[in-house]
Scaffold this active site. Sequence first.
Site, PDB file in Angstrom:
ATOM      1  N   TYR A 185      -3.964   2.139  15.917  1.00 47.48           N
ATOM      2  CA  TYR A 185      -2.709   2.015  16.656  1.00 47.48           C
ATOM      3  C   TYR A 185      -2.891   1.859  18.154  1.00 47.48           C
ATOM      4  CZ  TYR A 185      -0.289   3.547  12.407  1.00 47.48           C
ATOM      5  OH  TYR A 185       0.209   3.624  11.134  1.00 47.48           O
ATOM      6  N   HIS A 192      -2.634  11.178   0.631  1.00 47.77           N
ATOM      7  CA  HIS A 192      -2.057  10.955   1.958  1.00 47.77           C
ATOM      8  C   HIS A 192      -1.434  12.275   2.428  1.00 47.77           C
ATOM      9  CE1 HIS A 192      -0.654   7.561   4.774  1.00 47.77           C
ATOM     10  NE2 HIS A 192      -0.324   8.691   5.361  1.00 47.77           N
ATOM     11  N   ARG A 220       0.855  -1.184   0.000  1.00 43.52           N
ATOM     12  CA  ARG A 220       0.000   0.000   0.000  1.00 43.52           C
ATOM     13  C   ARG A 220       0.892   1.236   0.000  1.00 43.52           C
ATOM     14  NH1 ARG A 220      -2.441   3.046   4.746  1.00 43.52           N
ATOM     15  NH2 ARG A 220      -3.602   4.661   3.660  1.00 43.52           N
ATOM     16  N   GLU A 267      -3.352   0.088   8.301  1.00 38.58           N
ATOM     17  CA  GLU A 267      -2.125   0.467   9.034  1.00 38.58           C
ATOM     18  C   GLU A 267      -2.247  -0.046  10.456  1.00 38.58           C
ATOM     19  OE1 GLU A 267      -1.096   4.639   9.129  1.00 38.58           O
ATOM     20  OE2 GLU A 267      -1.387   4.852   6.972  1.00 38.58           O
ATOM     21  N   ASN A 299      -7.104   2.276   9.874  1.00 35.75           N
ATOM     22  CA  ASN A 299      -5.783   2.442  10.488  1.00 35.75           C
ATOM     23  C   ASN A 299      -5.989   2.501  11.995  1.00 35.75           C
ATOM     24  OD1 ASN A 299      -4.915   2.744   7.890  1.00 35.75           O
ATOM     25  ND2 ASN A 299      -4.254   4.875   8.092  1.00 35.75           N
ATOM     26  N   GLU A 322      -6.965   8.812   6.296  1.00 37.95           N
ATOM     27  CA  GLU A 322      -7.156   9.488   7.581  1.00 37.95           C
ATOM     28  C   GLU A 322      -7.574  10.953   7.470  1.00 37.95           C
ATOM     29  OE1 GLU A 322      -3.803   9.015  10.171  1.00 37.95           O
ATOM     30  OE2 GLU A 322      -3.793   6.843  10.012  1.00 37.95           O
TER      31      GLU A 322
END
Length: 505
Positions: free
Chosen positions: A347, A160, A116, A407, A345, A206
């Site tokens: 985290y 991005h 990606r 991600e 994504n 995002e």
Amino acid sequence: MATCKGACLLLIAVCLVFQSFQEFAECREGPMIIEELPTVQRSSFPSGFVFGSSTAAYQIEGAAREAGKGASIWDIFSHQPGKILGNKTGDIAVDHYHRYAEDIWLLKDLNMDAYRFSISWTRIFPNGVGVVNWEGVKYYDNLIDHVLELGIDPYVTLYHWDMPQALDNSIGGWLSPDIIDSFSKYARFCFERWGSKVKHWITFNEIHTFAISGYMTGVMAPGRCSAPVCVAGNSDTEPYIVAHHALLSHAHAVDIYRKEFKDTQQGMIGITTDSMWFEPLDSNSSSDKQAAQEAVEAYIGWYLDPIFYGHYPASMRRNLGSNLPTFTAEEAALVKGSQDFVGINHYTSMYATFGISGEIVKTYYKDGVPIGDPTPSDWLFVVPFGIRKLLNWVSERYHNPILYVTENGRAEFNKEDSMPIEDQLKDPERIRYYHDYMQNVLLAVRDGCDVRGYFAWSLLDNFEWSEGYTVRFGIYYVDYKNGLARLPKSSVFWFRQVLRKTFNL
Ligand SMILES: *[C@@H]1O[C@H](CO)[C@@H](O)[C@H](O)[C@H]1NC(C)=O
Ligand SMILES: *[C@@H]1O[C@H](CO)[C@@H](O)[C@H](O)[C@H]1NC(C)=O
């Protein structure tokens, strides 16, 4: 352990067959309900499950002023002293522009299936619209061909965070509805040029982060927020205007793809959203449960409610009033259903509760104890179960859409000035993180979530936005002191092993 009798010893024996000490500890100390934790191996996942790694153009390409590329807001922002730790820039980054062939080999060597990456808008259109820079087009021709030659599937992100500076100057970038037309032209060019080869398009990466960090806190490009922190901006309104126009741009791009390309190219198009998971600060408090629910709605529901239902979440409408734009009936119809898949994504996780005046208060700490192990990123604590809960939340709220984890990962500090390289290459914390999060993705699949793939962030150490080069998110180490050589961290060997393909003869 004084009271440990036969049944207890049996439980401990059962616990011991589990893979790791942490699981053993959880199992021993936890309630008697034991969930069998699956082994993290390619073969544990459904067949066809895609494993890959993600990157972003500005973070790795470099060649910022080369080969006809125009300036993006990040080229300008990173050159303002004081914006990036160490006053670093992505001018060279890790020079992926010149080393992409080697880097794709490194990805192949991890036994990964997919790559990606994002296209730099200003490599194609230096001014955002109008004249095409064919040298930039040729670069992505070569990159995509090389990826395919190695049997890797390209997953391509159109945006991005690198808005053409020319469009920021002329119309204010995402602040203007006119951006929709410019983005649509750029997207159409990409579908036309590469759509016969690229089967997974991601319009945006995002929106949440660039809307909040670029227009509410001002710590990312274009660095706008209310006075006196920023020279220009309005933290109360601009993030929502920016996100609104980005969502409309997304919907128009999807519409173009479906009307003009999808039938012949047979690909899929979606969007990548980021979201933390939120736990109620007091898990017994219905008010805290409500706060956690509203926090998730305001994070990922901000984008996915419009995409699935055609309007923003009711809780956001209540909390933000007229600061939140509205969709016309025509716009709502265009935005609703504008996905073939959703990229997530993820985290980390936080706690949520309501403050005195009813606002959502988010915190990483409860009674002074962090929600998970801290990492060098002050926003990233290790909470593996959070990804499972988030994937389930999205699956339930939006009726089981196709999901990709686009991600996931963690960093270590850049210790190039204080530690020998061979020690820097040992990254057991990263292996632990990937193991535990991938295990929870697998559990989400077994819960019934339609997760089709997992992308690790990131292939290489790189330019980490406002943190510059102070943290390293790479599976591969980049030696900034020695010609940007790529060196394998321990996690390279772990991925190779976990993702190896086994055949039933
Ligand atoms: C970065 O720039 C700021 C503002 O000019 C300056 O105060 C600071 O010392 C610089 N930092 C480094 C590491 O050069
Ligand atoms: C929640 O309530 C139950 C039952 O009253 C109690 O056993 C438990 O300790 C409480 N949990 C927390 C986190 O306060």
